[in-house]
Design a protein around this motif. Structure first.
Motif, mmCIF file in Angstrom:
data_model
loop_
_atom_site.group_PDB
_atom_site.id
_atom_site.type_symbol
_atom_site.label_atom_id
_atom_site.label_comp_id
_atom_site.label_asym_id
_atom_site.label_seq_id
_atom_site.Cartn_x
_atom_site.Cartn_y
_atom_site.Cartn_z
ATOM 1 N N PHE A 77 0.851 -1.193 0.000
ATOM 2 C CA PHE A 77 0.000 0.000 0.000
ATOM 3 C C PHE A 77 0.883 1.238 0.000
ATOM 4 N N ALA A 78 0.765 2.044 -1.038
ATOM 5 C CA ALA A 78 1.505 3.306 -1.119
ATOM 6 C C ALA A 78 0.522 4.381 -1.560
ATOM 7 N N PRO A 79 -0.007 5.143 -0.618
ATOM 8 C CA PRO A 79 -1.098 6.068 -0.947
ATOM 9 C C PRO A 79 -0.718 7.142 -1.952
ATOM 10 N N ASN A 80 0.526 7.629 -1.906
ATOM 11 C CA ASN A 80 0.893 8.744 -2.773
ATOM 12 C C ASN A 80 1.141 8.331 -4.223
ATOM 13 N N ILE A 81 1.409 7.046 -4.444
ATOM 14 C CA ILE A 81 1.660 6.559 -5.808
ATOM 15 C C ILE A 81 0.498 5.695 -6.296
ATOM 16 N N ASN A 82 -0.381 5.334 -5.405
ATOM 17 C CA ASN A 82 -1.520 4.474 -5.722
ATOM 18 C C ASN A 82 -1.085 3.064 -6.097
ATOM 19 N N TRP A 83 -0.014 2.582 -5.421
ATOM 20 C CA TRP A 83 0.361 1.186 -5.563
ATOM 21 C C TRP A 83 -0.458 0.345 -4.595
ATOM 22 N N ARG A 84 -0.996 -0.761 -5.068
ATOM 23 C CA ARG A 84 -1.725 -1.719 -4.242
ATOM 24 C C ARG A 84 -1.217 -3.118 -4.609
ATOM 25 N N HIS A 85 -0.505 -3.770 -3.653
ATOM 26 C CA HIS A 85 0.106 -5.080 -3.918
ATOM 27 C C HIS A 85 0.926 -5.034 -5.213
ATOM 28 N N GLU A 86 1.780 -4.033 -5.300
ATOM 29 C CA GLU A 86 2.613 -3.819 -6.481
ATOM 30 C C GLU A 86 3.891 -4.649 -6.374
ATOM 31 N N ALA A 87 4.123 -5.530 -7.334
ATOM 32 C CA ALA A 87 5.300 -6.409 -7.325
ATOM 33 C C ALA A 87 6.526 -5.628 -7.800
#
Length: 313
Positions: A77-87
């Motif tokens: 979870f990275a709110p500022n980049i909008n990564w969600r379960h990003e490999a």
């Protein structure tokens, strides 16, 4: 392992640097931070390829704001980049052809300070970063403590005030709502509204109104003795010190390292933090006190720390 690359992902730019075993940065480059999640991955790879030219580099460490899994591979979870379960590990490895380690950016900065900065000579260290928000990292017995699921040391979201101020995380009363650069500006604006006669220097640096006050104005005014600016730093320090006292009860470190933009003010903020820490430390008269010191590596701590963590695999 010899040379490695550290990558620091910022809101406006991505910095990459070649770092040797002593923590020295041999070469750097920066690229703009794109506006899309996939674009950020491509930009990381571009920066790594550019900075590695002419160097024998063996691995890459990436510091990412957000929750990183226990395998140091996926950004949950990275709110500022909008990564969600990003490999992230796999995608960057495919692009650059080198082993990649992903770490939370505050953890990477804490490791950098522990290895090459203010934490040298200590085995048990807690770091906090006072920026727009509040981040942290924990070193116990010379090892980075990440927790079972990789998301330990999210100090900014420890609830300090039940039913307190609403936080961007969705909870209420989080520590960073009272101890951060954002909180400092809020204190200054509130005090300038209530006591404009004591904020002449502070108001003169902005638009002349409390709403125009920014963080840099508070720092400049405090250095010039503006009463409202100085009092705002004291309020910030009161909350920081109280939180450190709680962390001392949990981790009992030999040193707290205070980093981030707010800590650049040195003793203007560190002195009051130490005073508040001693005030709220349970059993303070009878127990040893951890040192409270300023970070030494500044903005390069995360890059250096990420590179060193990549070296260790």
């Amino acid at each position: 392992m010899g040379l490695t690359i550290g990558v620091d992902i910022g809101g406006t730019k991505i910095a990459a640097g070649v770092v040797d075993e002593g923590g020295a940065i041999l070469d750097t480059c920066t690229v703009p931070t794109p506006g899309t999640p996939e674009g950020v991955i491509d930009a990381i790879a571009d920066a790594v390829r550019e900075v590695s030219s002419g160097h024998e580099v063996e691995a890459v460490g990436i510091g990412a704001a957000g929750y990183v899994d226990d395998k140091r591979a996926t950004v949950l979870f990275a709110p500022n980049i909008n990564w969600r379960h990003e490999a992230l590990k796999d995608k960057v490895e495919q692009r650059v052809g080198m082993p990649v380690v992903v770490e939370n950016d505050a953890n990477a900065a804490a490791w950098g300070e522990y290895r090459f900065g203010a934490g040298q000579g200590h085995d048990d260290v807690v770091c906090i970063t006072l920026g727009t928000g509040l981040g942290g990292g924990i070193i116990i017995g010379g090892r980075l403590h990440r927790g079972r699921f990789g998301v330990a040391a999210e100090f900014g979201h420890v609830r300090m005030v039940p039913d307190g101020l609403l936080c961007g995380c969705g909870s209420q009363g989080c520590w960073e709502q009272y101890a951060s650069g954002r909180a400092l500006v809020r204190y200054a604006r509130q005090r300038a509204t209530a006591q404009p006669e004591n904020a002449e220097i502070l108001l003169g640096l902005g638009t002349g109104t409390p709403d125009g006050i920014q963080g840099t104005h508070v720092s400049q005014a405090a250095r010039r003795g503006d009463p409202v600016a100085v009092d705002s730093f004291r309020e910030l320090a009161r909350w920081v010190g109280a939180g450190l006292a709680d962390l001392a009860s949990l981790f009992d470190p030999s040193a707290f390292i205070v980093g981030g933009g707010v800590s650049d003010e040195g003793e203007l903020v560190l002195g009051p933090i130490r005073k508040s820490f001693r005030r709220w430390l349970v059993g303070n008269q009878w127990r040893p006190h951890a040192q409270v010191v300023a970070a030494q590596l500044g903005g390069k701590a995360g890059l250096v720390g990420a590179a060193d963590l990549a070296r260790q695999g």
